[in-house]
Design an enzyme around this catalytic site. Structure first.
Site, PDB file in Angstrom:
ATOM      1  CE1 TYR A  52      70.855   5.884  17.080  1.00 14.32           C
ATOM      2  CE2 TYR A  52      70.349   4.785  19.152  1.00 14.32           C
ATOM      3  CZ  TYR A  52      70.796   4.736  17.843  1.00 14.32           C
ATOM      4  OH  TYR A  52      71.194   3.530  17.304  1.00 14.32           O
ATOM      5  CB  SER A  88      70.877  13.101  23.820  1.00 16.80           C
ATOM      6  OG  SER A  88      70.841  11.722  24.106  1.00 16.80           O
ATOM      7  CG  ASP A 119      72.024  11.396  31.704  1.00 23.04           C
ATOM      8  OD1 ASP A 119      71.337  10.404  31.424  1.00 23.04           O
ATOM      9  OD2 ASP A 119      72.403  12.234  30.868  1.00 23.04           O
ATOM     10  CG  HIS A 133      69.345  11.882  28.814  1.00 24.48           C
ATOM     11  ND1 HIS A 133      70.706  12.008  28.684  1.00 24.48           N
ATOM     12  CD2 HIS A 133      68.856  11.793  27.556  1.00 24.48           C
ATOM     13  CE1 HIS A 133      71.020  11.971  27.397  1.00 24.48           C
ATOM     14  NE2 HIS A 133      69.910  11.860  26.692  1.00 24.48           N
TER      15      HIS A 133
END
Length: 319
Positions: free
Chosen positions: A92, A183, A273, A302
């Site tokens: 992202y 992700s 995560d 993560h």
């Protein structure tokens, strides 16, 4: 085992809690029809970066609503006949990354198409008001508009369009087009294979953009999901529209696109995560009806998952 979410036995059965809009399938059928009507106007521009093993291009195409989308395209030199291709998606607000990190696949005889998500950290346009980058806030873009104007709808369609372009390249074997990413890249990998079911294999790593209401109820609307909290604070501080908001987010909830996947899936998840909670990822994985396997990392969050890249390469190389 330490837990930040449900026990693994419950994760394997979890089906998600974010509402699914009643017209979800019609919504995406309409979106795909819009995509098919677009003249992609594909353009290949030789890059300044070249190697003895790879031809490197800036690839541009027109996506839905007129945005010009950019991808880095590398194809191996001196590979006889059609060869496999990988479409690759980034995290992202990032971008397609360096040319060099794609050369391992090129060395194995793969073409690589690595997309800049529109309006984020690369060269792809976001034409929703201004051209160029808008960087983040993309989950909530369109929540106060018609669902057809949700920005991630367009980004998901871009992934399918890029895969379609790969499938049509004369140097690419259409029976060996694969997708990968982590992700947000993992989310876009799922979207790509769901909306372009000719993708034969996919390897999503801790996918984002699944089961938004679960994220909210776990009090994890922070970090990558911070904009959900910001939206409520600014535009619905009493949560009078909470049900409406989560239902609209359901249109771009990947757990409900997962059953469209026809390719073989290798998914990676870390049980620690706290950015993309494991239960949200399992909500999508558990709805995949195609052949699938899951690599579970009990002690990882993560972050880099040891061996995941090597296993993905072996997965793509195996006929």
């Amino acid at each position: 085992m330490p837990l930040v979410d449900m026990p693994l036995e419950k994760l394997k059965e979890y089906q998600g809690i974010n509402p699914r809009p009643a017209d979800f399938d019609a919504y995406w059928d309409r979106a795909i029809a819009e995509l098919r009507a677009v003249d992609a106007q594909v353009e290949l521009v030789p890059s300044a970066f070249q190697t003895p093993q790879a031809e490197c291009f800036d690839l541009y195409f027109t996506g839905v609503r007129g945005a010009r989308i950019h991808a880095k395209y590398l194809r191996p030199k001196n590979v006889p006949g059609p060869h496999p291709a990988v479409v690759q998606f980034h995290g992202y607000s990032s971008n397609a990354g360096d040319w060099t990190d794609k050369l391992a696949y090129v060395s194995l005889g793969f073409s690589v198409l690595s997309m800049d998500a529109r309006g984020q950290g690369g060269k792809s346009e976001d034409v929703g008001g201004v051209k160029g980058t808008t960087l983040n806030g993309h989950i909530i873009r369109g929540l106060d508009d018609h669902p057809d104007n949700l920005l991630f709808r367009h980004i998901y369609l871009d992934t399918a369009q890029l895969a379609g372009i790969a499938l049509g390249l004369p140097e690419v074997d259409p029976e060996r087009v694969y997708a990968l990413g982590g992700s947000q890249g993992g989310a876009l990998t799922i979207a790509c294979a769901a909306l372009e079911p000719r993708v034969k294999k996919l390897a999503p790593v801790f996918p984002f953009l699944c089961d938004y209401k679960r994220v909210w109820e776990m009090d994890l609307a922070k970090d990558a999901y911070q904009e959900l909290r910001n939206y409520f604070r600014h535009f619905d501080p009493l949560h009078e529209r909470e049900d409406e908001i989560f239902e609209k987010l359901g249109y771009i909830d990947l757990q409900y696109l997962a059953n469209r996947i026809r390719g073989e899936v290798l998914m990676f998840v870390g049980l620690m995560d706290t950015i993309c909670p494991p239960s949200t990822q399992f909500a999508a994985y558990n709805k995949i009806t195609a052949p699938k396997q899951l690599a579970v990392y009990p002690d990882f969050g993560h972050e880099g998952l040891p061996g995941s890249s090597d296993r993905t390469v072996q997965f793509f190389l195996k006929e």
